[in-house]
Motif scaffolding. Structure first.
Motif, PDB file in Angstrom:
ATOM      1  N   SER A 123       0.670   4.957   0.790  1.00  0.00           N
ATOM      2  CA  SER A 123      -0.232   6.569   2.342  1.00  0.00           C
ATOM      3  C   SER A 123       0.498   7.235   1.773  1.00  0.00           C
ATOM      4  O   SER A 123       1.311   7.679   1.382  1.00  0.00           O
ATOM      5  N   TYR A 137       0.735  -0.825  -0.195  1.00  0.00           N
ATOM      6  CA  TYR A 137       0.331  -0.160  -0.293  1.00  0.00           C
ATOM      7  C   TYR A 137       0.885   1.535   0.279  1.00  0.00           C
ATOM      8  O   TYR A 137       1.676   1.059   0.381  1.00  0.00           O
ATOM      9  N   TYR A 162      -0.703  11.704   2.915  1.00  0.00           N
ATOM     10  CA  TYR A 162      -1.552  12.929   3.996  1.00  0.00           C
ATOM     11  C   TYR A 162      -1.276  14.617   2.777  1.00  0.00           C
ATOM     12  O   TYR A 162      -0.475  14.811   2.100  1.00  0.00           O
ATOM     13  N   ARG A 169       0.646  -4.812   4.639  1.00  0.00           N
ATOM     14  CA  ARG A 169      -0.394  -3.346   4.797  1.00  0.00           C
ATOM     15  C   ARG A 169      -1.297  -3.806   4.684  1.00  0.00           C
ATOM     16  O   ARG A 169      -1.625  -4.335   3.860  1.00  0.00           O
ATOM     17  N   MET A 178      -5.356   5.929   1.064  1.00  0.00           N
ATOM     18  CA  MET A 178      -4.669   4.666   0.939  1.00  0.00           C
ATOM     19  C   MET A 178      -4.689   3.790  -0.403  1.00  0.00           C
ATOM     20  O   MET A 178      -6.372   3.970  -0.770  1.00  0.00           O
ATOM     21  N   ASP A 212      -4.648   0.207   8.017  1.00  0.00           N
ATOM     22  CA  ASP A 212      -3.217   0.359   8.249  1.00  0.00           C
ATOM     23  C   ASP A 212      -2.882   2.241   7.873  1.00  0.00           C
ATOM     24  O   ASP A 212      -2.340   2.301   7.720  1.00  0.00           O
ATOM     25  N   THR A 213      -3.947   2.993   9.092  1.00  0.00           N
ATOM     26  CA  THR A 213      -3.789   4.021   8.804  1.00  0.00           C
ATOM     27  C   THR A 213      -2.689   5.330  10.038  1.00  0.00           C
ATOM     28  O   THR A 213      -2.626   6.344   9.828  1.00  0.00           O
ATOM     29  N   THR A 214      -2.271   4.485  11.265  1.00  0.00           N
ATOM     30  CA  THR A 214      -1.895   4.625  12.181  1.00  0.00           C
ATOM     31  C   THR A 214      -0.601   5.975  12.427  1.00  0.00           C
ATOM     32  O   THR A 214       0.027   4.076  11.277  1.00  0.00           O
ATOM     33  N   LYS A 268      -5.923  15.488   4.795  1.00  0.00           N
ATOM     34  CA  LYS A 268      -6.465  14.148   4.982  1.00  0.00           C
ATOM     35  C   LYS A 268      -5.846  12.906   4.348  1.00  0.00           C
ATOM     36  O   LYS A 268      -4.890  13.136   3.684  1.00  0.00           O
ATOM     37  N   GLN A 269      -6.339  11.731   4.506  1.00  0.00           N
ATOM     38  CA  GLN A 269      -4.954  10.626   4.650  1.00  0.00           C
ATOM     39  C   GLN A 269      -5.994  10.099   3.792  1.00  0.00           C
ATOM     40  O   GLN A 269      -6.619   9.604   3.209  1.00  0.00           O
ATOM     41  N   HIS A 274      -5.883  -1.622   4.551  1.00  0.00           N
ATOM     42  CA  HIS A 274      -6.238  -0.361   4.267  1.00  0.00           C
ATOM     43  C   HIS A 274      -6.241   0.059   5.274  1.00  0.00           C
ATOM     44  O   HIS A 274      -6.735   1.283   5.542  1.00  0.00           O
TER      45      HIS A 274
END
Length: 252
Positions: free
Chosen positions: A145, A143, A147, A233, A193, A237-239, A190-191, A235
């Motif tokens: 990602s 993935y 911001y 990873r 992914m 896995d945003t931390t 905004k993030q 979807h």
């Protein structure tokens, strides 16, 4: 006496008209920080625009790929990126994810407009292209990602403006648009992914951000932060497990 009264009345009306004018904001034609840096270093043989530092003819990078834009200023990290049109800084973003962002606008790497001639010139402006990355041998799902924030402390991108992301597909040597967003007013970061499907999992993978903007000034700003590509990873896995500053800091 009448003459004096008329003079006083004229001065009063003139001052009233002058001070009643509304404030007007004008778009800056360039970026002095970038321009001054360029002028100071343009004859330096080791400067990035005078060397092969951005040549893609080097060994492919391996995972993970991570840039939070906190280590380099003015221009992107030459070990991670091929081009150097975006402005790496700590002033355009509002409450960034981490200290430092990459800002897209209508200016080139010299801090000058892409088009001096036509005030309404419009088109593809800044591009930020990753170095070649080997994702052919991976453990599990990959993935990417990042911001993003429109405007920030800069100029709001209009609805016709945009920021997009493309992946390089080796099978037909093409760039494929994977994500994009039209211009809008400022909002918190905004993030995004994005998964790399098997058509992109090769040893010459690249991705690039492009903004479409007015090319005649310092306008239509977008800020990008914390670009992270890795395998294993999901979807969800945003931390971000990262202790970092987010604004200009002084000695502890």
């Amino acid at each position: 006496m009448i003459k004096h009264i008329l003079i006083v009345l004229f001065v009063f009306l003139f001052c009233k008209e002058s001070f009643s004018q509304a404030d007007t904001l004008y778009t800056l034609s360039g970026n002095n920080v970038i321009h001054n840096y360029y002028i100071k270093n343009k004859n330096n043989p080791n400067a990035i625009y005078n060397s092969n530092a951005y040549s893609s003819k080097k060994a492919a990078l391996t995972l993970p790929f991570l840039d939070d834009f906190s280590q380099n200023w003015i221009y992107p990290n030459q070990t991670l990126w091929e081009d150097y049109n975006v402005y790496v800084n700590s002033s355009f973003a509002i409450i960034p994810t981490t200290y430092g962002v990459a800002t897209f606008d209508g200016l080139d790497f010299k801090g000058a407009p892409y088009n001096f001639i036509f005030p309404t010139a419009y088109g593809a402006a800044d591009t930020l292209t990753s170095k070649t990355i080997d994702v052919e041998t991976i453990t599990d799902s990959v993935y990417l990602s990042f911001y993003y924030q429109p405007q920030g402390n800069g100029n709001k991108p209009e609805a016709k403006d945009s920021l997009s992301l493309e992946f390089f597909r080796l099978s037909d040597s093409s760039w494929v648009r994977m994500w994009g967003v039209p211009g809008e007013a400022n909002h918190p970061f905004k993030q995004v992914m994005l998964a790399l499907d098997t058509s992109f999992q090769h040893n010459s993978f690249q991705f690039r951000f492009i903004n479409w903007a007015t090319l005649s000034g310092n306008e239509d700003h977008w800020n990008i932060d914390y670009v992270y590509l890795n395998d294993n990873r999901t979807h969800a896995d945003t931390t971000i497990n990262d202790v970092s500053f987010i604004t200009n800091h002084h000695n502890l």
